[in-house]
Design a protein around this motif. Structure first.
Motif, PDB file in Angstrom:
ATOM      1  N   ILE A  68       0.518  14.997 -55.969  1.00  0.00           N
ATOM      2  CA  ILE A  68       0.535  14.225 -54.725  1.00  0.00           C
ATOM      3  C   ILE A  68       1.118  15.109 -53.634  1.00  0.00           C
ATOM      4  CG2 ILE A  68       1.495  12.223 -53.534  1.00  0.00           C
ATOM      5  CD1 ILE A  68       1.598  10.842 -56.311  1.00  0.00           C
ATOM      6  N   ILE A  69       0.345  15.326 -52.586  1.00  0.00           N
ATOM      7  CA  ILE A  69       0.850  16.151 -51.495  1.00  0.00           C
ATOM      8  C   ILE A  69       1.193  15.333 -50.254  1.00  0.00           C
ATOM      9  CG2 ILE A  69      -0.257  18.271 -52.280  1.00  0.00           C
ATOM     10  CD1 ILE A  69      -2.405  17.817 -50.155  1.00  0.00           C
ATOM     11  N   LYS A  70       0.697  14.107 -50.174  1.00  0.00           N
ATOM     12  CA  LYS A  70       1.032  13.242 -49.039  1.00  0.00           C
ATOM     13  C   LYS A  70       0.772  11.790 -49.418  1.00  0.00           C
ATOM     14  CE  LYS A  70       0.746  12.879 -44.102  1.00  0.00           C
ATOM     15  NZ  LYS A  70       2.002  13.274 -43.583  1.00  0.00           N
ATOM     16  N   GLU A  71       1.730  10.957 -49.072  1.00  0.00           N
ATOM     17  CA  GLU A  71       1.577   9.511 -49.229  1.00  0.00           C
ATOM     18  C   GLU A  71       1.978   8.887 -47.904  1.00  0.00           C
ATOM     19  OE1 GLU A  71       3.012   5.920 -52.191  1.00  0.00           O
ATOM     20  OE2 GLU A  71       3.728   7.942 -52.541  1.00  0.00           O
ATOM     21  N   THR A  72       1.079   8.148 -47.291  1.00  0.00           N
ATOM     22  CA  THR A  72       1.322   7.616 -45.959  1.00  0.00           C
ATOM     23  C   THR A  72       0.474   6.374 -45.721  1.00  0.00           C
ATOM     24  OG1 THR A  72       1.403   8.222 -43.608  1.00  0.00           O
ATOM     25  CG2 THR A  72      -0.433   9.088 -44.872  1.00  0.00           C
ATOM     26  N   THR A  73       0.715   5.731 -44.617  1.00  0.00           N
ATOM     27  CA  THR A  73      -0.140   4.612 -44.225  1.00  0.00           C
ATOM     28  C   THR A  73      -1.212   5.150 -43.289  1.00  0.00           C
ATOM     29  OG1 THR A  73       1.133   4.039 -42.255  1.00  0.00           O
ATOM     30  CG2 THR A  73       1.803   2.999 -44.335  1.00  0.00           C
ATOM     31  N   MET A  74      -2.269   4.406 -43.143  1.00  0.00           N
ATOM     32  CA  MET A  74      -3.335   4.818 -42.231  1.00  0.00           C
ATOM     33  C   MET A  74      -2.795   4.887 -40.809  1.00  0.00           C
ATOM     34  SD  MET A  74      -6.309   5.928 -41.828  1.00  0.00           S
ATOM     35  CE  MET A  74      -7.084   5.667 -43.406  1.00  0.00           C
ATOM     36  N   GLU A  75      -1.944   3.937 -40.453  1.00  0.00           N
ATOM     37  CA  GLU A  75      -1.362   3.920 -39.105  1.00  0.00           C
ATOM     38  C   GLU A  75      -0.535   5.179 -38.847  1.00  0.00           C
ATOM     39  OE1 GLU A  75       1.869   1.246 -36.668  1.00  0.00           O
ATOM     40  OE2 GLU A  75       0.539   0.220 -38.063  1.00  0.00           O
ATOM     41  N   GLU A  76       0.314   5.561 -39.797  1.00  0.00           N
ATOM     42  CA  GLU A  76       1.125   6.779 -39.643  1.00  0.00           C
ATOM     43  C   GLU A  76       0.258   8.022 -39.560  1.00  0.00           C
ATOM     44  OE1 GLU A  76       3.730   6.659 -42.999  1.00  0.00           O
ATOM     45  OE2 GLU A  76       5.119   5.276 -42.049  1.00  0.00           O
ATOM     46  N   LEU A  77      -0.786   8.051 -40.346  1.00  0.00           N
ATOM     47  CA  LEU A  77      -1.701   9.199 -40.335  1.00  0.00           C
ATOM     48  C   LEU A  77      -2.386   9.317 -38.975  1.00  0.00           C
ATOM     49  CD1 LEU A  77      -2.791  11.500 -42.118  1.00  0.00           C
ATOM     50  CD2 LEU A  77      -4.684   9.983 -42.706  1.00  0.00           C
ATOM     51  N   ASN A  78      -2.836   8.201 -38.436  1.00  0.00           N
ATOM     52  CA  ASN A  78      -3.472   8.216 -37.116  1.00  0.00           C
ATOM     53  C   ASN A  78      -2.508   8.655 -36.030  1.00  0.00           C
ATOM     54  OD1 ASN A  78      -6.043   7.447 -37.928  1.00  0.00           O
ATOM     55  ND2 ASN A  78      -5.603   5.275 -37.726  1.00  0.00           N
ATOM     56  N   GLN A  79      -1.256   8.215 -36.099  1.00  0.00           N
ATOM     57  CA  GLN A  79      -0.259   8.586 -35.090  1.00  0.00           C
ATOM     58  C   GLN A  79       0.096  10.063 -35.170  1.00  0.00           C
ATOM     59  OE1 GLN A  79       3.018   5.909 -35.703  1.00  0.00           O
ATOM     60  NE2 GLN A  79       1.965   4.176 -34.767  1.00  0.00           N
ATOM     61  N   SER A  80       0.095  10.635 -36.363  1.00  0.00           N
ATOM     62  CA  SER A  80       0.439  12.046 -36.506  1.00  0.00           C
ATOM     63  C   SER A  80      -0.658  12.954 -35.988  1.00  0.00           C
ATOM     64  CB  SER A  80       0.747  12.380 -37.960  1.00  0.00           C
ATOM     65  OG  SER A  80      -0.442  12.325 -38.753  1.00  0.00           O
ATOM     66  N   ASN A  81      -1.885  12.435 -35.850  1.00  0.00           N
ATOM     67  CA  ASN A  81      -3.005  13.228 -35.353  1.00  0.00           C
ATOM     68  C   ASN A  81      -3.193  13.122 -33.849  1.00  0.00           C
ATOM     69  OD1 ASN A  81      -3.731  14.260 -37.852  1.00  0.00           O
ATOM     70  ND2 ASN A  81      -5.025  12.505 -38.329  1.00  0.00           N
ATOM     71  N   GLU A  82      -2.381  12.325 -33.194  1.00  0.00           N
ATOM     72  CA  GLU A  82      -2.522  12.155 -31.738  1.00  0.00           C
ATOM     73  C   GLU A  82      -1.881  13.296 -30.989  1.00  0.00           C
ATOM     74  OE1 GLU A  82      -1.021   8.273 -30.793  1.00  0.00           O
ATOM     75  OE2 GLU A  82      -2.698   7.308 -31.758  1.00  0.00           O
TER      76      GLU A  82
END
Length: 86
Positions: free
Chosen positions: A72-86
């Motif tokens: 496992i290299i990353k565990e996150t929520t979709m919301e957190e993932l979207n915010q990190s790409n902004e």
């Protein structure tokens, strides 16, 4: 694909594991599969989906687990993932 998904949902499971469920489907079938996943998810069914079609995963997932070579290299929520790409 659709038959396999229907069979997986037949006995009201709590967990459904799908491998590339949108692969090879026409756009209408992709929409139907997506809606089916969301409907069952709203009824409390948990889905574990392996897919490379990220645009579809965004539409049906709440949380994401990224695995590379069995780790496992990353565990996150979709919301957190979207915010990190902004």
């Amino acid at each position: 694909q659709k038959l396999g998904i229907a069979l997986a949902l037949l006995n009201n499971p709590k967990l459904v594991i799908l491998d590339e469920p949108m692969n090879g489907l026409d756009p209408k079938a992709v929409k139907n599969v997506r809606e089916t996943i969301i409907d069952f998810k709203n009824q409390g069914v948990t889905f574990l989906i392996s897919s490379h079609i990220l645009s579809e995963l965004v539409k049906v997932t709440d949380s994401i687990l990224i695995i590379d070579k069995g780790k496992i290299i990353k565990e996150t929520t979709m919301e957190e993932l979207n915010q990190s790409n902004e």
